[in-house]
Design a protein around this motif. Structure first.
Motif, mmCIF file in Angstrom:
data_model
loop_
_atom_site.group_PDB
_atom_site.id
_atom_site.type_symbol
_atom_site.label_atom_id
_atom_site.label_comp_id
_atom_site.label_asym_id
_atom_site.label_seq_id
_atom_site.Cartn_x
_atom_site.Cartn_y
_atom_site.Cartn_z
ATOM 1 N N ALA A 53 0.823 -1.223 0.000
ATOM 2 C CA ALA A 53 0.000 0.000 0.000
ATOM 3 C C ALA A 53 0.848 1.260 0.000
ATOM 4 C CB ALA A 53 -0.966 -0.008 1.176
ATOM 5 N N GLY A 54 1.897 1.264 -0.811
ATOM 6 C CA GLY A 54 2.744 2.438 -0.941
ATOM 7 C C GLY A 54 3.862 2.551 0.081
ATOM 8 N N VAL A 55 3.917 1.633 1.042
ATOM 9 C CA VAL A 55 4.957 1.633 2.074
ATOM 10 C C VAL A 55 6.019 0.609 1.680
ATOM 11 C CG1 VAL A 55 5.456 1.262 4.523
ATOM 12 C CG2 VAL A 55 3.235 2.191 3.830
ATOM 13 N N HIS A 56 7.287 1.022 1.668
ATOM 14 C CA HIS A 56 8.360 0.083 1.341
ATOM 15 C C HIS A 56 8.366 -1.054 2.358
ATOM 16 C CE1 HIS A 56 10.310 2.192 -1.941
ATOM 17 N NE2 HIS A 56 10.022 3.323 -1.300
ATOM 18 N N ALA A 57 8.498 -2.279 1.869
ATOM 19 C CA ALA A 57 8.469 -3.456 2.735
ATOM 20 C C ALA A 57 9.545 -3.387 3.821
ATOM 21 C CB ALA A 57 8.621 -4.721 1.900
ATOM 22 N N ASP A 58 10.728 -2.885 3.484
ATOM 23 C CA ASP A 58 11.797 -2.784 4.484
ATOM 24 C C ASP A 58 11.428 -1.816 5.605
ATOM 25 O OD1 ASP A 58 13.350 -4.601 3.113
ATOM 26 O OD2 ASP A 58 14.489 -3.066 2.034
ATOM 27 N N THR A 59 10.809 -0.703 5.258
ATOM 28 C CA THR A 59 10.354 0.270 6.260
ATOM 29 C C THR A 59 9.320 -0.362 7.180
ATOM 30 O OG1 THR A 59 10.704 2.081 4.698
ATOM 31 C CG2 THR A 59 9.244 2.529 6.563
ATOM 32 N N LEU A 60 8.399 -1.092 6.581
ATOM 33 C CA LEU A 60 7.341 -1.745 7.343
ATOM 34 C C LEU A 60 7.914 -2.814 8.269
ATOM 35 C CD1 LEU A 60 4.331 -2.011 7.868
ATOM 36 C CD2 LEU A 60 4.172 -3.458 5.848
ATOM 37 N N LYS A 61 8.799 -3.665 7.752
ATOM 38 C CA LYS A 61 9.395 -4.729 8.569
ATOM 39 C C LYS A 61 10.199 -4.150 9.730
ATOM 40 C CE LYS A 61 10.973 -7.078 4.912
ATOM 41 N NZ LYS A 61 11.712 -8.095 4.134
ATOM 42 N N LYS A 62 10.947 -3.091 9.470
ATOM 43 C CA LYS A 62 11.753 -2.465 10.512
ATOM 44 C C LYS A 62 10.866 -1.897 11.626
ATOM 45 C CE LYS A 62 15.318 0.978 11.337
ATOM 46 N NZ LYS A 62 16.123 2.053 10.798
ATOM 47 N N ALA A 63 9.814 -1.190 11.248
ATOM 48 C CA ALA A 63 8.900 -0.605 12.246
ATOM 49 C C ALA A 63 8.205 -1.689 13.059
ATOM 50 C CB ALA A 63 7.871 0.281 11.558
ATOM 51 N N LEU A 64 7.778 -2.756 12.401
ATOM 52 C CA LEU A 64 7.108 -3.837 13.114
ATOM 53 C C LEU A 64 8.050 -4.509 14.110
ATOM 54 C CD1 LEU A 64 5.034 -5.440 10.214
ATOM 55 C CD2 LEU A 64 4.197 -3.972 12.058
ATOM 56 N N ALA A 65 9.323 -4.681 13.719
ATOM 57 C CA ALA A 65 10.299 -5.327 14.598
ATOM 58 C C ALA A 65 10.708 -4.423 15.758
ATOM 59 C CB ALA A 65 11.528 -5.731 13.791
ATOM 60 N N GLU A 66 10.903 -3.135 15.474
ATOM 61 C CA GLU A 66 11.407 -2.219 16.501
ATOM 62 C C GLU A 66 10.310 -1.598 17.360
ATOM 63 O OE1 GLU A 66 13.907 0.657 14.562
ATOM 64 O OE2 GLU A 66 15.351 -0.876 13.927
ATOM 65 N N GLU A 67 9.230 -1.172 16.738
ATOM 66 C CA GLU A 67 8.153 -0.481 17.459
ATOM 67 C C GLU A 67 6.994 -1.404 17.826
ATOM 68 O OE1 GLU A 67 8.493 2.732 18.333
ATOM 69 O OE2 GLU A 67 10.416 2.804 17.317
ATOM 70 N N GLY A 68 6.810 -2.451 17.044
ATOM 71 C CA GLY A 68 5.690 -3.353 17.272
ATOM 72 C C GLY A 68 4.434 -2.955 16.523
ATOM 73 N N TYR A 69 4.524 -1.901 15.715
ATOM 74 C CA TYR A 69 3.395 -1.448 14.896
ATOM 75 C C TYR A 69 3.915 -0.464 13.850
ATOM 76 C CZ TYR A 69 3.521 3.028 17.326
ATOM 77 O OH TYR A 69 3.920 4.237 17.826
ATOM 78 N N TYR A 70 3.079 -0.191 12.857
ATOM 79 C CA TYR A 70 3.377 0.859 11.874
ATOM 80 C C TYR A 70 2.073 1.582 11.593
ATOM 81 C CZ TYR A 70 4.731 3.323 7.656
ATOM 82 O OH TYR A 70 4.984 4.316 6.732
ATOM 83 N N LEU A 71 2.100 2.901 11.669
ATOM 84 C CA LEU A 71 0.911 3.712 11.383
ATOM 85 C C LEU A 71 1.089 4.375 10.027
ATOM 86 C CD1 LEU A 71 -1.798 4.903 12.371
ATOM 87 C CD2 LEU A 71 -0.470 6.832 13.261
ATOM 88 N N GLN A 72 0.173 4.099 9.119
ATOM 89 C CA GLN A 72 0.198 4.724 7.792
ATOM 90 C C GLN A 72 -0.813 5.861 7.787
ATOM 91 O OE1 GLN A 72 -1.019 2.248 4.525
ATOM 92 N NE2 GLN A 72 -0.058 3.578 3.024
ATOM 93 N N MET A 73 -0.308 7.056 7.526
ATOM 94 C CA MET A 73 -1.165 8.232 7.471
ATOM 95 C C MET A 73 -1.702 8.408 6.058
ATOM 96 S SD MET A 73 -1.139 9.297 10.540
ATOM 97 C CE MET A 73 -1.792 10.945 10.449
ATOM 98 N N PRO A 74 -2.841 9.076 5.904
ATOM 99 C CA PRO A 74 -3.383 9.313 4.566
ATOM 100 C C PRO A 74 -2.464 10.209 3.742
ATOM 101 C CG PRO A 74 -4.805 10.272 6.265
ATOM 102 C CD PRO A 74 -3.669 9.615 6.961
ATOM 103 N N ALA A 75 -2.444 9.959 2.461
ATOM 104 C CA ALA A 75 -1.642 10.783 1.555
ATOM 105 C C ALA A 75 -2.198 12.203 1.532
ATOM 106 C CB ALA A 75 -1.669 10.193 0.157
ATOM 107 N N GLN A 76 -1.304 13.156 1.413
ATOM 108 C CA GLN A 76 -1.723 14.552 1.304
ATOM 109 C C GLN A 76 -2.266 14.790 -0.103
ATOM 110 O OE1 GLN A 76 -1.749 16.890 3.703
ATOM 111 N NE2 GLN A 76 -0.974 15.431 5.187
#
Length: 96
Positions: A53-76
């Motif tokens: 959904a427009g989020v790089h998989a590496d960014t998503l995996k890193k956030a899930l591993a480090e923070e335990g979640y990822y929040l995607q905000m609506p596009a401007q």
């Protein structure tokens, strides 16, 4: 890696990604309050996609591993009319 995707009914285009379905333990309480009742959307196999959904998989995996979640905000949304008005030396918004 599978991740669970949730949407909120409070803000169009805002999604919460979790490494485990229905496990909101790592999500800050203040975020959960503003997000509202999460609506389950789907499970996604992150490693099978370059982007989710427009989020790089590496960014998503890193956030899930480090923070335990990822929040995607609506596009401007772009304000083409406002930009055009500005280029003409007019105010961005039409005054009523």
């Amino acid at each position: 890696m599978l991740c669970a995707v949730y949407k909120t009914l409070r803000k169009e285009g805002m999604y919460l990604y979790l490494p485990k379905k229905d496990n909101f333990n790592d999500v800050p309480e203040s975020l959960m309050k503003s997000f509202g009742k999460p609506q389950f959307v789907m499970l996604v196999a992150v490693e099978k996609h370059a982007k989710v959904a427009g989020v790089h998989a590496d960014t998503l995996k890193k956030a899930l591993a480090e923070e335990g979640y990822y929040l995607q905000m609506p596009a401007q949304l772009e304000n083409w009319l406002g930009e055009h008005r500005e280029s003409l030396g007019l105010p961005r918004k039409v005054e009523e």
